[in-house]
Design a protein around this motif. Structure first.
Motif, mmCIF file in Angstrom:
data_model
loop_
_atom_site.group_PDB
_atom_site.id
_atom_site.type_symbol
_atom_site.label_atom_id
_atom_site.label_comp_id
_atom_site.label_asym_id
_atom_site.label_seq_id
_atom_site.Cartn_x
_atom_site.Cartn_y
_atom_site.Cartn_z
ATOM 1 N N ILE A 140 -14.282 -20.671 -9.962
ATOM 2 C CA ILE A 140 -15.056 -21.072 -8.740
ATOM 3 C C ILE A 140 -16.117 -20.459 -8.006
ATOM 4 O O ILE A 140 -17.347 -21.403 -7.081
ATOM 5 C CB ILE A 140 -13.928 -20.923 -6.667
ATOM 6 C CG1 ILE A 140 -12.927 -21.459 -7.191
ATOM 7 C CG2 ILE A 140 -14.988 -21.027 -5.810
ATOM 8 C CD1 ILE A 140 -12.541 -22.945 -6.691
ATOM 9 N N ILE A 141 -16.300 -19.540 -8.340
ATOM 10 C CA ILE A 141 -17.417 -18.570 -7.854
ATOM 11 C C ILE A 141 -19.191 -19.151 -8.232
ATOM 12 O O ILE A 141 -20.065 -19.705 -8.021
ATOM 13 C CB ILE A 141 -17.861 -16.941 -7.571
ATOM 14 C CG1 ILE A 141 -16.870 -16.454 -6.673
ATOM 15 C CG2 ILE A 141 -19.063 -16.841 -7.936
ATOM 16 C CD1 ILE A 141 -16.505 -15.213 -6.999
ATOM 17 N N ASN A 142 -18.577 -19.293 -9.864
ATOM 18 C CA ASN A 142 -19.307 -19.660 -10.674
ATOM 19 C C ASN A 142 -19.843 -21.342 -10.611
ATOM 20 O O ASN A 142 -21.043 -21.689 -10.663
ATOM 21 C CB ASN A 142 -19.322 -20.034 -12.084
ATOM 22 C CG ASN A 142 -19.107 -18.437 -12.956
ATOM 23 O OD1 ASN A 142 -19.451 -17.455 -12.232
ATOM 24 N ND2 ASN A 142 -18.436 -18.501 -14.126
ATOM 25 N N GLY A 143 -19.329 -22.248 -10.034
ATOM 26 C CA GLY A 143 -19.135 -23.523 -9.626
ATOM 27 C C GLY A 143 -20.032 -24.050 -8.148
ATOM 28 O O GLY A 143 -20.515 -24.923 -8.065
ATOM 29 N N LEU A 144 -19.429 -23.653 -7.343
ATOM 30 C CA LEU A 144 -20.210 -22.750 -5.697
ATOM 31 C C LEU A 144 -21.655 -22.947 -6.265
ATOM 32 O O LEU A 144 -22.673 -23.347 -5.828
ATOM 33 C CB LEU A 144 -20.192 -21.394 -5.368
ATOM 34 C CG LEU A 144 -18.554 -22.188 -4.567
ATOM 35 C CD1 LEU A 144 -18.460 -21.283 -3.460
ATOM 36 C CD2 LEU A 144 -18.725 -23.618 -3.516
ATOM 37 N N GLY B 102 -20.569 -34.411 -2.811
ATOM 38 C CA GLY B 102 -20.873 -34.435 -4.600
ATOM 39 C C GLY B 102 -21.060 -33.337 -5.612
ATOM 40 O O GLY B 102 -21.229 -33.140 -6.673
ATOM 41 N N GLY B 103 -22.816 -32.698 -5.238
ATOM 42 C CA GLY B 103 -22.982 -31.693 -5.963
ATOM 43 C C GLY B 103 -21.628 -30.567 -6.488
ATOM 44 O O GLY B 103 -21.690 -30.051 -7.089
ATOM 45 N N PHE B 104 -20.853 -29.773 -5.184
ATOM 46 C CA PHE B 104 -20.030 -29.135 -4.910
ATOM 47 C C PHE B 104 -18.910 -29.146 -5.644
ATOM 48 O O PHE B 104 -18.756 -28.537 -6.452
ATOM 49 C CB PHE B 104 -19.758 -28.070 -3.681
ATOM 50 C CG PHE B 104 -20.890 -27.550 -2.714
ATOM 51 C CD1 PHE B 104 -21.671 -26.438 -3.588
ATOM 52 C CD2 PHE B 104 -21.978 -27.806 -1.237
ATOM 53 C CE1 PHE B 104 -22.199 -25.318 -2.952
ATOM 54 C CE2 PHE B 104 -22.093 -26.939 -0.995
ATOM 55 C CZ PHE B 104 -22.820 -25.888 -1.456
ATOM 56 N N VAL B 105 -18.273 -30.370 -5.674
ATOM 57 C CA VAL B 105 -17.399 -30.689 -6.759
ATOM 58 C C VAL B 105 -17.925 -30.994 -7.996
ATOM 59 O O VAL B 105 -17.054 -30.321 -8.818
ATOM 60 C CB VAL B 105 -16.394 -32.409 -5.633
ATOM 61 C CG1 VAL B 105 -16.131 -32.733 -7.017
ATOM 62 C CG2 VAL B 105 -16.316 -32.255 -4.817
ATOM 63 N N SER C 81 -17.233 -26.122 -13.814
ATOM 64 C CA SER C 81 -17.288 -24.489 -14.376
ATOM 65 C C SER C 81 -15.455 -24.013 -14.577
ATOM 66 O O SER C 81 -15.553 -22.741 -14.913
ATOM 67 C CB SER C 81 -17.654 -23.525 -13.372
ATOM 68 O OG SER C 81 -17.300 -23.825 -11.765
ATOM 69 N N MET C 82 -14.395 -25.713 -13.982
ATOM 70 C CA MET C 82 -13.110 -24.885 -13.996
ATOM 71 C C MET C 82 -13.341 -24.953 -15.598
ATOM 72 O O MET C 82 -12.117 -24.960 -16.073
ATOM 73 C CB MET C 82 -12.411 -25.780 -13.277
ATOM 74 C CG MET C 82 -12.153 -25.527 -11.384
ATOM 75 S SD MET C 82 -11.238 -23.888 -11.374
ATOM 76 C CE MET C 82 -11.528 -23.154 -10.051
#
Ligand SMILES: Nc1ncnc2c1ncn2[C@@H]1O[C@H](COP(=O)(O)OP(=O)(O)OP(=O)(O)O)[C@@H](O)[C@H]1O
Ligand SMILES: [Mg+2]
Lengths: 254, 299
Positions: free
Chosen positions: B6-10, B252-255, B261-262
């Motif tokens: 989640i952190i990497n994805g954000l 959209g960017g965050f999703v 990353s997931m």
């Protein structure tokens, strides 16, 4: 005040306005009637600078305006309520009105920039009289005040027309161009709109009115022009045109 | 593992969102897909290396890292905004009345030009962004978050909030929304359309520059073609959220960042770039106008 000389306007190769001459004097209500597709809206869009005439010229208060971009024509004091009202559906009523005052504030800013104060003011001083103009619009159309935080797209047709007129008045124009303001409205709103036009005119606003509702429009107008397929075919006093035999037959259904 | 992803994805999501905002704002106003936008992001990264190099040579970085970084950001943003402004004037404005395909082709041309321009002047090999932020780590829920990640997420959120305030509250911001809804009416009210378009390009390019700089700091490597993939992904993010919608681009960017990353964490990182597009296709099949896109009736 406004003078059109031999204006020709094209859409690509199609000539929609074929050399019209027309003038509006200060303080008048002038009415422009004609059947569908006669070129009335095209003429108004040419005055506002959205369309550029291929030939001819337009003078406003003695100045040539037909080469100016639309936003500069607005700041000269010409405001248009276009056909179909064109309310910004996803702006609130208040924001729609604020956009109407856009030119006023930008004029002010340019004045400020010429003489920059040592410390720039944090809040813009309303020397352009936008607040008084807003109060005037709310006085004219009290529904707009009630609905000021509602999105423009959620208003009824009649309310949208009031908003469209109110928005055009926000720049405190000298000349107001109205394109079929009564089109598609319930009779009660039609009466209200015509009453407002008369009221605005009596306060000194000059008006060029395009209408399908020829009878009511001519009753209101000092003078009238009749357009047909891109040309002015008749002009006369507002009181006389309704008695012209051709006009009677073609536009008044008599 | 979950929190780590989640952190990497954000972190990457924030970057995608910043770039996506530029696509969506330009599309909202001109209905143009500005293919050169990814290159502005790439230029932001390169300019970051150049300016930071200059400030380091001057001894400023050693004196105050904060000041040096701040100036690097300001200079890169200013230059990229100037690039964006100029590109619009030279490559898009003359084609304003041309068929819709013409500005699109012009955008692709600008993109190719900028890539080659950077390749020729900066070389085709990777450039290294100096490692400057110390690797302080925050640990929680079995996950670690570096100071740089905090910096990237906070900066993205801050800029997004500022943009939101600007668009909702200022006179120019309101005019931008008016122009996006009806250009003719906006002109009839005295709004100078050309000026609003310029402001849009300046803001969008500035945001892309910040994104480019942050990615350069994050990955440490920069190349002349990084704008291509990042641009396509950010464009996908804008479409995912609903092109033309500012909250849509952010969402959209965050999703997209989180999905990516997931996928990389739980499945395989080899197909990292593909997950995003699979999800994009699925979402568009269900919601053709994107997550927050305008429905046909009110557009
Ligand atoms: N965007 C356009 N492109 C091409 N032709 C157009 C365009 N708009 C209008 N026309 C044509 O120009 C002519 C004049 O149109 P205009 O809208 O000015 O008429 P009008 O008098 O306002 O009619 P109405 O009473 O229906 O509003 C018509 O023949 C119309 O078909
Ligand atoms: Mg018309």
């Amino acid at each position: 005040m406004l003078l059109l000389k031999d204006i020709h306007t094209f859409y690509g190769n199609i000539e929609a306005v074929k050399g019209i001459d027309l003038h509006v004097d200060k303080g008048e209500i002038v009415c422009l009637i004609g059947s569908n597709g006669a070129g009335k809206s095209t003429a108004l869009m040419t005055i506002s600078g959205i369309l550029k005439p291929k030939n001819g010229g337009i003078l406003f208060e003695g100045e040539e305006i037909h080469k100016l971009p639309p936003h500069q024509i607005v700041s000269r004091g010409i405001s248009q309520v276009p056909e179909g009202r064109r309310i910004f559906p996803r702006l609130t009523v208040m924001e729609n009105l604020e956009m109407g005052a856009y030119s006023v504030n930008s004029y002010q800013l340019s004045v400020v920039r010429k003489h920059p104060p040592l410390i720039p003011p944090l809040t813009r001083v309303d020397t352009g009289g936008v607040t008084t103009q807003l109060e005037k619009v709310f006085e004219l159309f009290s529904v707009l005040k009630e609905r000021r935080n509602q999105l423009g797209g959620t208003l009824s047709g009649g309310e949208q027309q009031m908003l469209a007129i109110g928005r055009a008045l926000m720049s405190n124009p000298k000349l107001l161009l109205l394109d079929e303001p009564s089109l598609g409205l319930a009779p009660i709103f039609v009466i209200k709109i015509f009453k407002t036009i008369r009221e605005l005119n009596s306060e000194g606003l000059t008006i060029l009115l395009v209408e399908q509702n020829a009878k009511a429009a001519l009753r209101l107008a000092n003078r009238g022009y009749v357009m047909e397929s891109g040309k002015v075919i008749k002009e006369g006093k507002g009181a006389e045109l309704p008695h012209d035999a051709d006009i009677k037959k073609a536009y008044l259904g008599e | 593992m979950f929190f780590q992803q989640i952190i990497n994805g954000l972190t990457v999501g924030g970057v995608y969102a910043l770039i996506a905002l530029g696509y969506t704002m330009v599309y909202g106003i001109l209905e143009l897909i500005n293919f050169a936008h990814g290159e502005i992001y790439m230029l932001g990264a390169y300019l970051g290396i150049i300016f930071l190099g200059i400030f380091t040579a001057m001894g400023l970085t050693q004196y105050s890292l904060f000041l040096s970084l701040l100036l690097t950001f300001i200079f890169s943003v200013t230059f990229c905004s100037a690039y964006g402004f100029t590109i619009e004037k030279l490559a898009y404005k003359p084609l304003r009345k041309a068929p819709r395909l013409s500005p699109l082709i012009s955008a692709i041309g600008v993109s190719i030009f900028l890539q080659n321009y950077v390749m020729l002047t900066q070389g085709a090999t990777d450039k290294v962004f100096p490692h400057i932020m110390e690797t302080t780590k925050i640990e929680f829920f079995n996950a670690t978050m570096t100071a740089l990640q905090v910096f990237i997420i906070v900066t993205s959120l801050l800029l997004m909030s500022l943009l939101h305030l600007y668009v909702m509250k200022t006179k120019t911001g309101k005019a931008m929304r008016a122009v996006a809804q009806d250009k003719v009416m906006a002109s009839l009210l005295g709004i100078n359309i050309d000026r609003i378009i310029s402001v849009t390009f300046i803001i969008g390019s500035g945001l892309a520059a910040v994104a480019g700089l942050m990615v350069a700091m994050y990955y440490g490597l920069v190349n002349y073609y990084i704008g291509y993939i990042a641009g396509i992904k950010a464009f996908a993010a804008a479409v995912l959220g609903g092109i033309g919608s500012i909250p849509g681009a952010i969402l959209g960017g965050f999703v997209l960042g989180i999905i990516e990353s997931m996928g990389a964490g739980y499945l395989s990182s080899e197909y990292k770039d593909a997950y995003a597009f699979v999800i994009l296709i699925i979402i568009l099949l269900i919601k053709p106008r994107g997550l927050l896109g305008k429905s046909a009736k009110d557009s």
